[in-house]
Design an enzyme around this catalytic site. Structure first.
Site, short mmCIF file in Angstrom:
data_model
loop_
_atom_site.label_atom_id
_atom_site.label_comp_id
_atom_site.label_asym_id
_atom_site.label_seq_id
_atom_site.Cartn_x
_atom_site.Cartn_y
_atom_site.Cartn_z
N CYS A 77 39.90 65.05 -13.17
CA CYS A 77 38.92 64.24 -12.47
C CYS A 77 38.79 62.82 -13.02
O CYS A 77 39.69 62.02 -12.81
CB CYS A 77 37.59 64.98 -12.43
SG CYS A 77 36.72 64.65 -10.92
N HIS A 125 37.89 70.25 -11.09
CA HIS A 125 37.19 70.23 -12.36
C HIS A 125 36.49 71.55 -12.66
O HIS A 125 36.62 72.51 -11.92
CB HIS A 125 36.22 69.05 -12.41
CG HIS A 125 35.12 69.14 -11.42
ND1 HIS A 125 34.65 68.07 -10.75
CD2 HIS A 125 34.39 70.20 -11.00
CE1 HIS A 125 33.67 68.46 -9.96
NE2 HIS A 125 33.49 69.73 -10.11
N1 GLN Z 1 33.55 59.14 -11.68
C1 GLN Z 1 34.66 59.57 -10.90
C2 GLN Z 1 34.38 59.64 -9.40
O1 GLN Z 1 33.29 59.82 -8.98
C3 GLN Z 1 35.12 60.93 -11.42
C4 GLN Z 1 34.05 61.96 -11.39
C5 GLN Z 1 34.44 63.24 -11.97
O2 GLN Z 1 34.99 63.32 -13.08
N2 GLN Z 1 34.12 64.29 -11.24
O3 GLN Z 1 35.31 59.51 -8.62
#
Ligand code: GLN
Length: 241
Positions: free
Chosen positions: A93, A189
């Site tokens: 992610c 994730h």
């Molecule tokens: N901050 C990133 C997004 O929103 C990744 C988020 C996450 O790790 N789920 O795209």
């Protein structure tokens, strides 16, 4: 045989409990009599990539990614050399986005590690869904959950899989994740590895082969429960909709 796992910046990149993924790698090694240790690196620690066999870069919010990106500049050269030398990486992610050259958000530009030729840009609305992939690398489908605002373009790189259910890299191309050398990046994730033992074993096997030679093989483990759950999810989301 022994593997050392490097967990990068768990205090910041640990949005969905990536420690569970580390536990899974450790356990699957130990069940096979392979010694396994994990070193957690905090910001400012010196990372000797020559001592690492698997690197995990976890998920983070935009704010946390912004903080981490400053530190990544310091390790970029060594991290790149590790990847080019077939070092194994699992990036999830927020960590997946950081593999690329940049992540453009409404709040500003987050510079990435440029380990893989790819980039991410934020668009309106988040891509939130259960997700099922078909990957060339595994017999079982890959199952998980995604929640991201960024849309990732992997250029000519190979995706991790074709999206059978869910959104994937950008909600348009029908593909999810990236595979480059021994690096896997993915938006799936949370408990990615416990849910997808075949993915965990791919990482372990690549790391062992790099260290001990191509002939190294893994003994089978009893994954019947994981297979049953995977089968249920696959049918639930792709067949009986
Ligand atoms: N901050 C990133 C997004 O929103 C990744 C988020 C996450 O790790 N789920 O795209």
């Amino acid at each position: 045989m022994k593997l050392t796992i490097g967990h990068l910046y768990p205090e910041l990149l640990n949005l969905y409990g990536d420690r569970g993924n580390i536990q899974c790698l450790m356990k699957r090694c130990q069940w096979r009599g392979i010694e396994a240790e994990t070193i957690a690196f905090e910001m400012g620690d010196i990372i000797d990539f020559s001592k690492l066999d698997i690197v995990l870069l976890g998920g983070g919010s935009d704010r946390e990614q912004m903080i981490v990106c400053e530190k990544l500049k310091e390790i970029q050269k060594d991290f790149k050399a590790y990847v080019e030398d077939n070092g194994v990486v699992i990036a999830i992610c927020g960590g997946y986005q950081l593999l690329g050259s940049y992540y453009k958000t409404e709040q500003g530009m987050i510079e990435g590690l440029s380990l893989v030729d790819m980039y991410t840009e934020q668009e309106e609305g988040r891509l939130i869904s259960n997700i099922v992939l078909q990957s060339d690398l595994f017999e079982m489908p890959v199952v998980g959950f995604e929640n991201h605002g960024g849309r990732t373009c992997i250029n000519d790189n190979k995706p991790l899989g074709k999206v059978l259910y869910g959104k994937g890299n950008d909600g348009r191309t029908g593909y999810e994740g990236v595979v480059y050398k021994n690096v896997i990046g993915t938006y799936l994730h949370g408990p990615l590895l416990p849910k997808n033992p075949q993915l965990a074993d791919w990482l372990i096997l690549k790391a062992l082969q790099r260290k001990y030679g191509e002939q190294t093989a893994l003994t089978e483990l009893d994954d019947s429960q994981e297979k049953e759950a995977n089968d249920y999810i696959f049918h639930r989301f792709t067949q009986n909709r």
